[in-house]
Design a protein around this motif. Structure first.
Motif, mmCIF file in Angstrom:
data_model
loop_
_atom_site.group_PDB
_atom_site.id
_atom_site.type_symbol
_atom_site.label_atom_id
_atom_site.label_comp_id
_atom_site.label_asym_id
_atom_site.label_seq_id
_atom_site.Cartn_x
_atom_site.Cartn_y
_atom_site.Cartn_z
ATOM 1 N N PHE A 40 0.879 -1.174 0.000
ATOM 2 C CA PHE A 40 0.000 0.000 0.000
ATOM 3 C C PHE A 40 0.914 1.220 0.000
ATOM 4 O O PHE A 40 1.827 1.313 0.835
ATOM 5 N N THR B 46 1.346 5.687 -1.305
ATOM 6 C CA THR B 46 0.693 6.915 -1.786
ATOM 7 C C THR B 46 1.739 7.952 -2.136
ATOM 8 O O THR B 46 2.842 7.962 -1.585
ATOM 9 N N SER C 41 1.653 12.303 -3.530
ATOM 10 C CA SER C 41 0.990 13.463 -4.115
ATOM 11 C C SER C 41 1.914 14.066 -5.162
ATOM 12 O O SER C 41 3.139 13.995 -5.025
ATOM 13 N N ASN D 31 -3.195 13.306 -6.154
ATOM 14 C CA ASN D 31 -2.689 12.256 -5.278
ATOM 15 C C ASN D 31 -3.092 10.911 -5.874
ATOM 16 O O ASN D 31 -4.221 10.737 -6.322
ATOM 17 N N MET E 77 -5.775 -0.171 7.114
ATOM 18 C CA MET E 77 -4.669 0.780 7.155
ATOM 19 C C MET E 77 -5.030 2.023 6.352
ATOM 20 O O MET E 77 -5.803 1.959 5.397
ATOM 21 N N LEU E 78 -4.463 3.147 6.772
ATOM 22 C CA LEU E 78 -4.617 4.408 6.040
ATOM 23 C C LEU E 78 -3.255 4.856 5.504
ATOM 24 O O LEU E 78 -2.217 4.556 6.090
ATOM 25 N N SER E 79 -3.308 5.623 4.431
ATOM 26 C CA SER E 79 -2.136 6.356 3.970
ATOM 27 C C SER E 79 -2.373 7.838 4.219
ATOM 28 O O SER E 79 -3.504 8.270 4.414
ATOM 29 N N CYS E 80 -1.285 8.612 4.210
ATOM 30 C CA CYS E 80 -1.393 10.052 4.453
ATOM 31 C C CYS E 80 -0.518 10.809 3.466
ATOM 32 O O CYS E 80 0.710 10.695 3.521
ATOM 33 N N GLY E 81 -1.134 11.552 2.561
ATOM 34 C CA GLY E 81 -0.400 12.404 1.630
ATOM 35 C C GLY E 81 -0.587 13.861 2.033
ATOM 36 O O GLY E 81 -1.713 14.360 2.024
ATOM 37 N N THR F 149 1.595 4.445 5.695
ATOM 38 C CA THR F 149 2.444 4.897 4.596
ATOM 39 C C THR F 149 2.068 6.330 4.272
ATOM 40 O O THR F 149 0.947 6.760 4.579
ATOM 41 N N GLY F 150 3.004 7.085 3.726
ATOM 42 C CA GLY F 150 2.706 8.490 3.484
ATOM 43 C C GLY F 150 3.679 9.156 2.557
ATOM 44 O O GLY F 150 4.646 8.554 2.083
ATOM 45 N N ASP F 151 3.403 10.425 2.309
ATOM 46 C CA ASP F 151 4.197 11.233 1.384
ATOM 47 C C ASP F 151 4.001 12.690 1.759
ATOM 48 O O ASP F 151 2.922 13.087 2.211
ATOM 49 N N ASN G 52 -4.450 14.267 1.958
ATOM 50 C CA ASN G 52 -5.144 13.159 1.317
ATOM 51 C C ASN G 52 -4.960 11.919 2.178
ATOM 52 O O ASN G 52 -3.863 11.655 2.667
ATOM 53 N N ALA H 56 -5.868 7.744 1.890
ATOM 54 C CA ALA H 56 -6.488 6.603 1.225
ATOM 55 C C ALA H 56 -6.574 5.515 2.278
ATOM 56 O O ALA H 56 -5.894 5.584 3.308
ATOM 57 N N GLY H 57 -7.429 4.536 2.032
ATOM 58 C CA GLY H 57 -7.588 3.477 3.018
ATOM 59 C C GLY H 57 -7.869 2.151 2.356
ATOM 60 O O GLY H 57 -8.460 2.100 1.271
#
Lengths: 357, 357
Positions: free
Chosen positions: A73, A75, A77, A164, B111-115, B147-149, B164, B166-167
């Motif tokens: 998973f 991500t 942007s 994103n 789980m979530l992602s974070c942008g 996870t993130g960006d 942003n 996503a999940g």
């Protein structure tokens, strides 16, 4: 209640037409939002999903996942300026970038999401062009865009649009590609010439020319990774050298694996136009972003087979062994220059070229 | 190479300190990016993931998924202004919103992602506060941000920050909640009073007061949905009435299921302060956004058990039957007013209250 006519006889108050612009109402979740999605976005992405539009996309579990695999998973942007540049756009970049993040874990990508933040006043035609680029890149990669969201912010914000993408994929059982798996003696391979994306964006933004027009290298790498794995190559580490360039990827490998990385600088493929641009601008090509390259750490015996697999992929032309893993200076990336000297190469502090992706 | 000192003896050139601001280099993928993530974002999210930072998060396949379940995947961007408002912030909103999108498909979120898109000049303290709100909301919901960006754009863009999320989640085998499953005779339930989020944002933004200070209803609803399913209730359709409000959710159900929806307007729980604000501003509470409510369509026999499950959840206080499904006017939402008259209720055209989420 026969006095009420069915909705298909109601006139659509503001159909989205060429030449029109995004208004705040396109982000309001009402009629205008639905029109934008149905008339502009979904056609570009290849139509509505089979089960209709829902709050979530639903995906059947692939056999590789039920069979001991793990979910990946990721991500990213995208805020690149300008939106369009030689060889690509924010749209295909957003598709390739997240596919590549999944691929760097050894995952087979299953689906992407698309979150758009649009600026009031953006031409619908521009949005449609970006959406078509996304749809085309996703189709070419074989990875559907299955769920999405659209917001609109006021004029002067968001530079036209931000994108994103998140992505999900499956890492098959037994595949273990991780940041900490590099071992002394391993070989470092880069899948092709570096620096093209960063220099292409900068040339376009600043109106500079460096001999030939450089195009972005933006490309999906999941098939190359699948090729490496199916050839039985023990891929220890994979990174895509995007922001921060090759230097950032290699210093991260050195830090995460607690090993030293030796980079043979003369072996790093740098196109003449990238070298010229970097010389003119005072940049180090090792710090310039790529969007269609990977760095692989493999066992020494796997280097030649890995180069053969990469060379057979259109995105892997010019793949080369550029360095090795050592226990001599754990945590450090050390370059051997063309003159035989050694230098410690660090990550860049910040950003040489802002808004590169 | 003993002449080169190990990196842990190098001084950190620009540690992130309270009172500092985001600079473009924080989005560059270099040292500053790493510091921002390690010193501000990861601590707020509960620390780095077990396997270290990778391009993708990796998730073991839960039993419910291997056992015939389906994957749910959703995304939402958040551009709400202001960033903080009574009862919440863009941070917890971004966590609750995507969890709810997953829950509306009957999914158990994994789980979530974070942008993050940050504006140059944003106070690091503000970012830290938003990140802490995200971490706290995710922890309370039992859903990690894995996870993130982070990107940075120039001053004057992005209004501080955009988020942003996503999940991913798992829809257990046998659960079939879909937009097209409403049937004539079914009952429409809303899980509590409507309009609070939209009016809370508007009050904060415009400095208006309507008797008492209204707080957002922002909340995660996945446990309520899990409760409905584990009670054996045949949940036909679920929607969260966010942008566009209850009216948008119900008109979409009417369109997707090709049924008529009758709304008993007197039964819709509207807090006095929401009614007062809407009267003052000329808004229809049915069009105002909610961020912690759901609309459920259930079989008639399931209405009382569903109300009991909702009432036992803190987010479900004030749940009420508000309407029914009919075959009389397919595709239309018809309101029965307090005076007994009937009116067709449409989705809003655009947005009454821009930047509500």
């Amino acid at each position: 209640m026969p006095e009420i006519s069915p909705p298909d006889q109601w006139s659509c108050p503001l159909p989205v037409r060429a030449g029109e612009r995004v208004v705040l109402g396109h982000g309001g979740g009402g009629v205008l939002s639905a029109e934008l999605i149905e008339q502009v976005i979904l056609p570009a992405f290849g139509g509505a999903p089979a089960g209709g539009l829902r709050d979530s996309a639903l995906v059947d579990v692939p056999a590789a996942l039920a069979d001991g695999g793990r979910l990946a998973f990721s991500t990213d942007s995208y805020v690149v300026a300008p939106l369009f540049f030689p060889g690509g756009s924010i749209g295909d970049l957003a598709v390739h970038g997240t596919i590549n993040d999944l691929a760097m874990s050894g995952a087979l990508p299953l689906m992407l999401s698309c979150g758009l933040i649009l600026e009031e006043g953006l031409e619908i035609d521009t949005l449609a062009r970006v959406a078509r680029d996304m749809g085309r890149a996703a189709h070419a990669a074989g990875v559907p865009i299955g769920t999405g969201d659209t917001k609109v912010v006021g004029q002067g914000h968001a530079d036209g649009l931000y994108v994103n993408t998140a992505g999900i994929g499956v890492v098959p059982a037994g595949v273990e590609i991780g940041p900490a798996r590099a071992r002394p003696g391993d070989v470092v391979i880069v899948s092709g010439p570096i620096g093209e994306h960063g220099v292409a964006i900068l040339s376009q933004r600043e109106g500079l020319e460096f001999g030939t027009t450089l195009r972005t290298d933006s490309a999906s790498l999941h098939r190359m990774v699948a090729g490496l794995l199916s050839a039985g190559i023990d891929v220890r580490v994979l990174r895509d050298p995007t922001r921060g360039g090759l230097a950032a990827s290699l210093t991260e490998i050195a830090a995460d694996s607690r090993v030293g990385v030796v980079l043979d600088e003369a072996a790093v493929p740098v196109p003449d136009a990238v070298a010229a641009a970097c010389g003119f601008l005072g940049l180090d090509p090792l710090h310039v972003a790529n969007e269609g390259k990977l760095v692989a750490v493999v066992a020494p015996d796997d280097a030649d087979p890995a180069l053969a697999v990469m060379g057979a992929d259109p995105a892997g032309r010019g793949a080369a062994v550029v360095g090795s893993i050592t226990d001599a200076h754990p945590g450090l990336l050390v370059g051997r220059t063309r003159l035989g000297a050694r230098r410690v190469i660090d990550r860049p502090l910040g950003e040489q070229l802002p808004r590169i992706c």
